[in-house]
Design a protein around this motif. Structure first.
Motif, PDB file in Angstrom:
ATOM      1  N   LEU A 101       0.904  -1.122  -0.147  1.00  0.00           N
ATOM      2  CA  LEU A 101       0.133   0.050  -0.200  1.00  0.00           C
ATOM      3  C   LEU A 101       0.827   1.256  -0.315  1.00  0.00           C
ATOM      4  CD1 LEU A 101      -2.957  -0.604   2.460  1.00  0.00           C
ATOM      5  CD2 LEU A 101      -2.718  -1.241   0.172  1.00  0.00           C
ATOM      6  N   SER A 102       1.681   1.461   0.524  1.00  0.00           N
ATOM      7  CA  SER A 102       2.828   2.242   0.407  1.00  0.00           C
ATOM      8  C   SER A 102       3.380   2.584  -0.297  1.00  0.00           C
ATOM      9  CB  SER A 102       4.047   2.420   1.946  1.00  0.00           C
ATOM     10  OG  SER A 102       3.453   2.056   2.827  1.00  0.00           O
ATOM     11  N   LEU A 103       4.145   1.486  -0.949  1.00  0.00           N
ATOM     12  CA  LEU A 103       3.789   1.258  -2.464  1.00  0.00           C
ATOM     13  C   LEU A 103       3.185   2.592  -3.418  1.00  0.00           C
ATOM     14  CD1 LEU A 103       7.146  -1.771  -2.852  1.00  0.00           C
ATOM     15  CD2 LEU A 103       7.453   0.750  -2.751  1.00  0.00           C
ATOM     16  N   GLY A 104       2.122   1.704  -3.726  1.00  0.00           N
ATOM     17  CA  GLY A 104       1.104   1.875  -4.602  1.00  0.00           C
ATOM     18  C   GLY A 104       0.984   3.995  -3.970  1.00  0.00           C
ATOM     19  N   SER A 105       1.418   4.014  -2.779  1.00  0.00           N
ATOM     20  CA  SER A 105      -0.088   5.995  -2.608  1.00  0.00           C
ATOM     21  C   SER A 105       1.839   6.341  -3.329  1.00  0.00           C
ATOM     22  CB  SER A 105       0.268   5.758  -1.147  1.00  0.00           C
ATOM     23  OG  SER A 105      -0.601   5.066  -0.470  1.00  0.00           O
ATOM     24  N   THR A 106       2.808   5.660  -3.232  1.00  0.00           N
ATOM     25  CA  THR A 106       4.036   6.697  -2.839  1.00  0.00           C
ATOM     26  C   THR A 106       4.067   6.494  -5.255  1.00  0.00           C
ATOM     27  OG1 THR A 106       5.170   5.905  -1.551  1.00  0.00           O
ATOM     28  CG2 THR A 106       6.437   6.667  -3.318  1.00  0.00           C
ATOM     29  N   GLU A 107       3.494   5.203  -5.697  1.00  0.00           N
ATOM     30  CA  GLU A 107       3.379   6.077  -7.491  1.00  0.00           C
ATOM     31  C   GLU A 107       2.417   6.938  -7.062  1.00  0.00           C
ATOM     32  OE1 GLU A 107       2.643   2.814 -10.543  1.00  0.00           O
ATOM     33  OE2 GLU A 107       3.032   1.675  -9.078  1.00  0.00           O
ATOM     34  N   CYS A 108       1.184   7.024  -6.778  1.00  0.00           N
ATOM     35  CA  CYS A 108       0.193   7.583  -7.000  1.00  0.00           C
ATOM     36  C   CYS A 108       0.895   9.160  -6.626  1.00  0.00           C
ATOM     37  CB  CYS A 108      -1.181   7.874  -5.943  1.00  0.00           C
ATOM     38  SG  CYS A 108      -2.059   6.735  -6.236  1.00  0.00           S
ATOM     39  N   PHE A 109       1.224   9.072  -5.759  1.00  0.00           N
ATOM     40  CA  PHE A 109       1.915  11.166  -5.088  1.00  0.00           C
ATOM     41  C   PHE A 109       2.876  10.970  -6.809  1.00  0.00           C
ATOM     42  CE2 PHE A 109       1.593  10.586  -0.862  1.00  0.00           C
ATOM     43  CZ  PHE A 109       0.275  10.524  -0.936  1.00  0.00           C
ATOM     44  N   LEU A 110       3.859  10.394  -7.160  1.00  0.00           N
ATOM     45  CA  LEU A 110       4.437  10.167  -8.510  1.00  0.00           C
ATOM     46  C   LEU A 110       4.238  10.941  -9.494  1.00  0.00           C
ATOM     47  CD1 LEU A 110       7.433   7.363  -7.660  1.00  0.00           C
ATOM     48  CD2 LEU A 110       7.867   9.687  -7.745  1.00  0.00           C
ATOM     49  N   LEU A 111       3.158   9.735  -9.689  1.00  0.00           N
ATOM     50  CA  LEU A 111       1.981  10.279 -11.756  1.00  0.00           C
ATOM     51  C   LEU A 111       1.854  11.608 -11.026  1.00  0.00           C
ATOM     52  CD1 LEU A 111       0.075   7.163 -11.978  1.00  0.00           C
ATOM     53  CD2 LEU A 111       1.989   7.259 -13.125  1.00  0.00           C
ATOM     54  N   SER A 112       1.242  11.877 -10.055  1.00  0.00           N
ATOM     55  CA  SER A 112       1.069  13.862 -10.012  1.00  0.00           C
ATOM     56  C   SER A 112       2.103  14.026 -10.444  1.00  0.00           C
ATOM     57  CB  SER A 112       0.164  13.544  -8.884  1.00  0.00           C
ATOM     58  OG  SER A 112       1.114  13.319  -7.652  1.00  0.00           O
ATOM     59  N   VAL A 113       3.002  14.301  -9.811  1.00  0.00           N
ATOM     60  CA  VAL A 113       4.634  15.161 -10.008  1.00  0.00           C
ATOM     61  C   VAL A 113       4.934  14.541 -11.234  1.00  0.00           C
ATOM     62  CG1 VAL A 113       6.836  14.988  -9.120  1.00  0.00           C
ATOM     63  CG2 VAL A 113       5.333  14.334  -7.514  1.00  0.00           C
ATOM     64  N   MET A 114       4.486  13.559 -11.923  1.00  0.00           N
ATOM     65  CA  MET A 114       5.101  13.362 -13.182  1.00  0.00           C
ATOM     66  C   MET A 114       4.167  14.604 -14.806  1.00  0.00           C
ATOM     67  SD  MET A 114       5.947   9.796 -13.063  1.00  0.00           S
ATOM     68  CE  MET A 114       6.918   9.725 -15.220  1.00  0.00           C
ATOM     69  N   ALA A 115       2.818  14.631 -14.194  1.00  0.00           N
ATOM     70  CA  ALA A 115       2.159  14.990 -14.607  1.00  0.00           C
ATOM     71  C   ALA A 115       2.233  16.773 -14.704  1.00  0.00           C
ATOM     72  CB  ALA A 115       0.308  14.684 -13.693  1.00  0.00           C
ATOM     73  N   TYR A 116       2.615  17.475 -13.045  1.00  0.00           N
ATOM     74  CA  TYR A 116       2.834  17.918 -12.381  1.00  0.00           C
ATOM     75  C   TYR A 116       4.184  19.216 -13.527  1.00  0.00           C
ATOM     76  CZ  TYR A 116       4.864  22.854  -9.995  1.00  0.00           C
ATOM     77  OH  TYR A 116       5.028  24.592 -10.015  1.00  0.00           O
ATOM     78  N   ASP A 117       5.483  18.145 -13.897  1.00  0.00           N
ATOM     79  CA  ASP A 117       6.261  18.210 -14.565  1.00  0.00           C
ATOM     80  C   ASP A 117       5.727  18.718 -15.963  1.00  0.00           C
ATOM     81  OD1 ASP A 117       8.889  17.941 -14.821  1.00  0.00           O
ATOM     82  OD2 ASP A 117       8.495  16.288 -16.454  1.00  0.00           O
ATOM     83  N   ARG A 118       5.195  18.255 -16.804  1.00  0.00           N
ATOM     84  CA  ARG A 118       4.713  17.962 -17.730  1.00  0.00           C
ATOM     85  C   ARG A 118       4.131  19.201 -18.097  1.00  0.00           C
ATOM     86  NH1 ARG A 118       7.582  17.294 -20.781  1.00  0.00           N
ATOM     87  NH2 ARG A 118       9.170  17.576 -19.057  1.00  0.00           N
ATOM     88  N   TYR A 119       3.106  19.761 -17.087  1.00  0.00           N
ATOM     89  CA  TYR A 119       2.266  21.228 -17.555  1.00  0.00           C
ATOM     90  C   TYR A 119       3.339  21.902 -17.452  1.00  0.00           C
ATOM     91  CZ  TYR A 119       0.669  25.200 -14.469  1.00  0.00           C
ATOM     92  OH  TYR A 119       0.485  26.721 -14.510  1.00  0.00           O
ATOM     93  N   LEU A 120       4.269  21.656 -16.314  1.00  0.00           N
ATOM     94  CA  LEU A 120       5.372  23.367 -16.738  1.00  0.00           C
ATOM     95  C   LEU A 120       6.206  22.235 -17.626  1.00  0.00           C
ATOM     96  CD1 LEU A 120       7.841  23.293 -12.593  1.00  0.00           C
ATOM     97  CD2 LEU A 120       5.869  24.763 -14.071  1.00  0.00           C
ATOM     98  N   ALA A 121       6.693  22.095 -18.588  1.00  0.00           N
ATOM     99  CA  ALA A 121       7.067  21.563 -19.734  1.00  0.00           C
ATOM    100  C   ALA A 121       6.777  22.273 -20.898  1.00  0.00           C
ATOM    101  CB  ALA A 121       7.378  20.545 -20.152  1.00  0.00           C
ATOM    102  N   ILE A 122       5.370  22.410 -20.658  1.00  0.00           N
ATOM    103  CA  ILE A 122       3.738  22.640 -22.335  1.00  0.00           C
ATOM    104  C   ILE A 122       3.777  24.001 -21.781  1.00  0.00           C
ATOM    105  CG2 ILE A 122       2.210  21.835 -23.292  1.00  0.00           C
ATOM    106  CD1 ILE A 122       2.949  19.186 -22.636  1.00  0.00           C
ATOM    107  N   CYS A 123       3.600  24.399 -20.368  1.00  0.00           N
ATOM    108  CA  CYS A 123       2.776  25.329 -20.205  1.00  0.00           C
ATOM    109  C   CYS A 123       4.319  26.943 -19.977  1.00  0.00           C
ATOM    110  CB  CYS A 123       1.946  25.576 -19.120  1.00  0.00           C
ATOM    111  SG  CYS A 123       0.354  24.498 -19.865  1.00  0.00           S
ATOM    112  N   TYR A 124       4.852  26.548 -19.648  1.00  0.00           N
ATOM    113  CA  TYR A 124       6.218  27.511 -19.364  1.00  0.00           C
ATOM    114  C   TYR A 124       6.989  26.424 -20.261  1.00  0.00           C
ATOM    115  CZ  TYR A 124       2.899  29.145 -16.165  1.00  0.00           C
ATOM    116  OH  TYR A 124       1.364  29.703 -15.486  1.00  0.00           O
TER     117      TYR A 124
END
Length: 304
Positions: A101-124
């Motif tokens: 469950l801890s690794l699954g939760s970490t994956e959720c956070f990592l995927l959201s961080v990766m989405a934020y990274d793509r947001y900065l890369a494309i929008c700025y």
């Protein structure tokens, strides 16, 4: 320790011997490909300076996580299906539950961080390198790992305090929340409520961050005038979007519910997809849908 049950028996996938052997071969093959594929991505990024960017730094974290995520499930599951390791102690059961469950939760956070990274890369795009610097990358990755493990700590503790009087057969190939709650002879309402609240915080909150990031990403892509520019911009996040869709659809089914009374057989099937199939898909999705990774792979094979 308030439990009178010292160990559980994992049922796995009951059926004829040949069916279980077929599943063992499938699990073993999938596990080998998962570890090889994810380890190859880490090695590829490490050996190619052109891939040492924030996006691939987070991808390496994800690949490293997937290796341990599937390792926490498949070897034990193979022993269960072969009948050589069907028992699991109470403490080991809680430890596996906490670890997965801890690794699954970490994956959720990592995927959201990766989405934020793509947001900065494309929008700025012009400010991206200064916004997503190495310090922020490290903090986001570390925060994902710490947040994932801390979020499950209370849940694992509450589960460990449940009383189990028998039966002690778990209708699964791993220890999960629903199976433990189904066997407990004490009041499970606090654990069910904690599971629901943690799921809302971890799964839904990270999904919202991902969704909002992609709303801004898609709106920015649609404002690009040239078709080639839109295609190029979308290609940088299409692999991540595919992984996000697969991961969240199965995770929300398993955990974001107010009660644990779903079919355990159905949960077992979805868990198989989540813990065995998804970690295998990720490296192939990123490899096949990412031009930079394919070019790096081509150079690696040419050197050989």
């Amino acid at each position: 320790n308030r439990t009178s049950v010292e160990e559980f028996i994992l049922l796995g996938f009951p059926g004829p011997w040949h069916s279980r052997v077929s599943l063992v071969v499938l699990f073993a093959l999938t596990y080998s490909l998962t570890v090889t594929g994810n380890a190859s991505i880490i090695a590829l990024v490490w050996m190619n300076s052109s891939l040492r960017t924030p996006m691939y730094f987070f991808l390496c974290n994800l690949s490293f996580l997937e290796i341990w995520y599937t390792t926490g499930v498949v070897p034990k599951a193979i022993g269960v299906m072969l009948g050589t390791s069907q028992t699991i102690t109470f403490s080991a059961c809680i430890l596996q539950l906490f670890f997965l469950l801890s690794l699954g939760s970490t994956e959720c956070f990592l995927l959201s961080v990766m989405a934020y990274d793509r947001y900065l890369a494309i929008c700025y795009p012009l400010r991206y390198s200064s916004l997503m610097n190495s310090v922020l990358c490290s903090r986001l990755a570390l925060g994902s790992w710490l947040g994932g493990f801390l979020a499950i700590s209370l849940l694992a503790f509450l589960t460990s305090r449940l009383t189990f009087c028998g039966p002690h057969v778990i209708n699964h190939f791993l220890c999960d929340i629903d199976s433990c709650l189904a066997l407990s002879c004490s009041d499970t309402k606090p654990v069910e409520l904690a599971t629901f609240l943690v799921s809302l915080i971890v799964v839904v909150a990270s999904c919202v961050v991902t969704l909002v990031s992609y709303i801004y990403i898609i709106s920015s892509i649609l404002r690009i005038q040239s078709a080639h520019g839109r295609k190029k911009a979308f290609s940088t996040c299409s692999a991540h979007l595919s992984v996000v869709t697969i991961w969240y659809s199965s995770t929300m089914f398993l955990y974001v519910k107010p009660s644990a009374q779903n079919s355990l057989d159905l949960n077992k099937l979805v868990n198989t997809f989540n813990t065995v199939v998804t970690p295998l898909l990720n490296p192939f999705i990123y490899t096949l849908r990412n031009k930079e990774v394919k070019q790096a792979l081509g150079r690696a094979f040419q050197k050989k």
